[in-house]
Design an enzyme around this catalytic site. Structure first.
Site, PDB file in Angstrom:
ATOM      1  N   GLY A  14       0.951  -1.335   0.047  1.00 49.37           N
ATOM      2  CA  GLY A  14       0.066  -0.283  -0.218  1.00 49.37           C
ATOM      3  C   GLY A  14       1.228   0.975   0.066  1.00 49.37           C
ATOM      4  O   GLY A  14       2.236   1.520  -0.590  1.00 49.37           O
ATOM      5  N   CYS A  15       0.133   2.049   1.113  1.00 47.98           N
ATOM      6  CA  CYS A  15       1.160   3.920   0.324  1.00 47.98           C
ATOM      7  C   CYS A  15       2.106   3.169   1.594  1.00 47.98           C
ATOM      8  O   CYS A  15       2.579   3.081   2.247  1.00 47.98           O
ATOM      9  CB  CYS A  15       0.312   4.313   1.224  1.00 47.98           C
ATOM     10  SG  CYS A  15       1.122   5.856   1.590  1.00 47.98           S
ATOM     11  N   PHE A  16       3.488   3.954   0.248  1.00 45.56           N
ATOM     12  CA  PHE A  16       5.060   3.759   1.230  1.00 45.56           C
ATOM     13  C   PHE A  16       5.262   4.463   2.236  1.00 45.56           C
ATOM     14  O   PHE A  16       5.743   4.258   3.512  1.00 45.56           O
ATOM     15  CB  PHE A  16       6.103   3.710  -0.063  1.00 45.56           C
ATOM     16  CG  PHE A  16       5.994   5.207  -0.848  1.00 45.56           C
ATOM     17  CD1 PHE A  16       5.486   6.154   0.084  1.00 45.56           C
ATOM     18  CD2 PHE A  16       6.509   4.879  -1.478  1.00 45.56           C
ATOM     19  CE1 PHE A  16       5.434   7.158  -1.222  1.00 45.56           C
ATOM     20  CE2 PHE A  16       6.208   5.673  -2.605  1.00 45.56           C
ATOM     21  CZ  PHE A  16       5.632   7.564  -1.945  1.00 45.56           C
TER      22      PHE A  16
END
Length: 182
Positions: A14-16
């Site tokens: 997902g979002c880093f």
């Protein structure tokens, strides 16, 4: 103190920003860099290009770790238990191929370890795991403002409502892995 035995792990869940924040708290982790990998266009993509979904890149983190303090298997166990590996191209409200669950292995040992961890952890989920296991191609470092994002933006809404709960879950599940326990 120089350690020539440091290794790399490259994962996307997902979002880093979320993944980076978690691994910055793990003992044995020397460095975490947010970036992009797995795409199908030449050259260094920008965040805007990756977010369009047209480049095929995933948001990932590249982790430098000391295998004498934490194993690759432990890194992947933390990974598999701090995001949802059963949702295709999505984590929470973040949707698109850039948010896919992926393990980019650096060698055959990492590939076999990844397969073993995914197999072992699959019994803990009600739905099939969709995490990709692929060889690492090119890793592109994300823009500077993405590095240390949570540490630099803790009062920002996304950090409060998305990252903070993920960190709390990590700290509850993996107390023995916290840097504060060193």
């Amino acid at each position: 103190m120089k350690n020539d035995n440091l290794q790399l792990a490259t994962i996307g869940g997902g979002c880093f920003w979320c993944t980076e924040a978690i691994y910055q708290e793990v003992k044995g982790i020397v460095k975490v860099v947010s970036g992009y990998s797995g795409g199908n266009v030449p050259g260094h993509p920008t965040y805007r290009e990756v977010c369009s979904g047209l480049t095929g890149h995933a948001e990932v983190v590249q982790i430098t770790f000391d295998p004498q303090m934490i194993s690759y298997e432990e890194i992947l166990t933390v990974f598999m238990t701090t995001h949802d590996p059963t949702t295709l191209n999505q984590q929470g409200a973040d949707r698109g191929t850039q948010y896919r669950s992926v393990i980019f292995y650096h060698n055959e040992v990492q590939k076999k370890t990844a397969q073993r961890v995914v197999e072992k952890i699959s019994g803990y989920y009600d739905h099939p795991i969709v995490t990709e296991i692929k060889p690492l191609g090119v890793f592109y470092e994300a823009e500077d403002y993405h590095q240390d994002y949570y540490r630099n933006n803790q009062s920002q809404g996304y950090c409060s409502f998305v990252i903070l709960p993920k960190l709390a879950k990590f700290k509850q599940l993996h107390k023995d892995k916290l840097k504060s326990q060193e």
